[in-house]
Design an enzyme around this catalytic site. Structure first.
Site, PDB file in Angstrom:
ATOM      1  NE  ARG A 269      42.379 -14.947  20.913  1.00  0.00           N
ATOM      2  CZ  ARG A 269      43.177 -15.225  19.892  1.00  0.00           C
ATOM      3  NH1 ARG A 269      42.836 -16.167  19.030  1.00  0.00           N
ATOM      4  NH2 ARG A 269      44.309 -14.560  19.715  1.00  0.00           N
TER       5      ARG A 269
ATOM      6  NE  ARG B 222      50.197 -17.467  25.803  1.00  0.00           N
ATOM      7  CZ  ARG B 222      49.453 -18.344  25.119  1.00  0.00           C
ATOM      8  NH1 ARG B 222      49.189 -18.109  23.845  1.00  0.00           N
ATOM      9  NH2 ARG B 222      48.998 -19.427  25.708  1.00  0.00           N
TER      10      ARG B 222
ATOM     11  CB  SER C 234      45.715 -24.825  20.273  1.00  0.00           C
ATOM     12  OG  SER C 234      45.728 -23.990  19.154  1.00  0.00           O
TER      13      SER C 234
ATOM     14  NE  ARG D 246      47.767 -12.314  18.039  1.00  0.00           N
ATOM     15  CZ  ARG D 246      47.853 -13.635  18.043  1.00  0.00           C
ATOM     16  NH1 ARG D 246      48.630 -14.237  18.917  1.00  0.00           N
ATOM     17  NH2 ARG D 246      47.173 -14.368  17.197  1.00  0.00           N
TER      18      ARG D 246
ATOM     19  CD  GLU E 187      44.585 -20.539  18.403  1.00  0.00           C
ATOM     20  OE1 GLU E 187      44.989 -20.914  19.518  1.00  0.00           O
ATOM     21  OE2 GLU E 187      45.334 -20.018  17.549  1.00  0.00           O
TER      22      GLU E 187
END
Length: 426
Positions: free
Chosen positions: A391, A263, A353, A278, A350
């Protein structure tokens, strides 16, 4: 993709959904206008075809009566009608294509149970599990712990590939591999089918799952071959059954896959860009369900529990949050975020999701199932991280750290790691 027939029948449903999501109605306005114009051409074509059919009957009658010259005149008139019909049908198709291309930018309709809100500040906490650890020493952030262990090297990652890439060494690299294996083993024991998928996909594939055209700037591309590096394994998993018809008794189908994810993370800033939170490249175990409309929201609850189970087995405190309409992802009708406790943030962050995309992806990819009584319906697709490996690794490093800088290995990972404690490299 939204249901254009339903939009024609009940436009206010979509306008209300757009307003709840804080999107502009401009694209929806254009689609409604184009649809009005399209229906006008449909009526013109239908009337012309009806007229041509009448002429065909007259021609048949005239020929039966031996009036060939008169019949030929009518045939010539009918041919002109045919040319006119072709022109209007071309316009019809042009309008259909315009509506389709615009509809690709319209988000899914939020489910009625989704809380209405402007942004993440109005998300609603659903539940918590575990208590954050109370340290009797000052805990370190993973971006300090990792380099001190000699196992996370942000500088070499940047040297090789630029910012937000990392090199892992030794037991931390092994921990990441162990996490992937542990997650896959857990999910496959719970009925998921493990899938090894391509990491490069076609434009049609990534369009079907909702990343294109709206999120093109977030994707890494191989322009020469018009292929895209996957931003998540959801893309190939949720596109496995493009242009297929499944049988109702096959559903639900539950898939899991471990892949790298790529990403650009355009626009991210601040504390999130430190360490592993990130990255432009990270690993993730993904969960994807194909199911029926009648049970998809019940199945979302189960998929979320499956993702939560990983954190419970690892002994990591977390909370589950229901996203409000203003924070909902583009393709999702309902989403739960699972947030793990990170001492470096002194907050929950987070880590997964879990979403029900209803028939949004299925319409784009023409993925259907045959009901027991023979009808064809679009499947509903669900997806969730089960979990993001990087994470999860961060959460273990920070929550299981010791005063001497070592890291205790969670009990469920010890059979994979063959050690109880991660110590500095020698």
């Amino acid at each position: 993709m939204i249901d254009l027939k339903l939009l024609r029948k009940n436009p206010e449903l979509f306008y209300e959904a757009i307003r709840k999501r804080n999107y502009s109605t401009e694209i929806l306005d254009k689609i409604v206008e184009l649809d009005r114009e399209w229906r006008n051409y449909v009526n013109i074509v239908n009337n012309l075809k009806a007229k041509r059919n009448e002429l065909s009957k007259i021609v048949a009658k005239l020929k039966a009566e031996g009036k060939n010259e008169e019949a030929n005149e009518i045939i010539a008139e009918s041919k002109k009608l045919g040319d006119e019909i072709a022109q209007y049908e071309a316009k019809e198709k042009e309008l259909e294509d315009q509506m389709y291309n615009l509809a690709l930018y319209v988000p899914n309709v939020p489910h009625e149970s989704v809380p209405v809100g402007k942004d993440e500040a109005e998300n609603v906490e659903v539940r918590r599990w575990g208590e954050p650890r109370k340290f009797d020493f000052k805990p370190k952030a993973h971006w300090d712990l990792g380099p001190e262990l000699g196992m996370l090297d942000f500088d070499r990652g940047a040297k090789l590939s630029g910012s937000r890439f990392t090199v892992m060494f030794g037991e931390i690299a092994r921990l990441e591999r162990a996490l992937a294996q542990f997650m896959l083993d857990t999910h496959t024991q719970n009925g998921y089918i493990e899938v090894n998928v391509p990491h490069l996909v076609k434009r049609e594939t990534i369009t079907a799952t909702g990343q294109l055209p709206k999120f093109a700037e977030e994707l890494y591309t191989c322009e020469r071959d018009d292929l895209f590096l996957i931003p998540t394994a959801e893309v190939p998993l949720a596109a496995l059954h493009i242009d297929e018809i499944l049988e109702e008794n096959q559903l639900p189908i539950k898939y899991t896959a471990f892949t790298p994810c790529y990403r650009r993370e355009a626009g991210s800033y601040g504390k999130d860009v430190r360490g592993l939170i990130r990255q432009h490249q990270f690993e993730k175990v993904e969960l994807v369900w194909y199911t029926t409309p009648e049970r998809s929201f019940e199945d979302l609850e189960q998929l979320t529990r499956d993702a939560e189970r990983i954190l419970q087995l690892l002994g990591l405190p977390y909370r589950v949050v229901a996203l409000c309409t203003g924070d909902l992802g583009f393709a999702a009708a309902k989403t739960y975020d699972i947030e793990v406790w990170l001492p470096s943030y002194n907050a929950y962050k987070e880590i997964s999701s879990c979403s029900n995309d209803t028939d949004f992806q299925a319409r784009r990819g023409n993925m259907r199932y045959r009901t027991k009584d023979g009808k064809l319906n679009y499947v509903h697709t669900l997806n969730g991280s089960g979990l993001a490996i990087g994470r999860t690794l961060v959460a273990i490093m920070e929550n299981y750290q010791n005063p001497d800088g070592t890291i205790t290995v969670p009990e469920v990972l010890r059979p994979y790691m063959k050690t109880d404690v991660i110590k500095p490299m020698k």
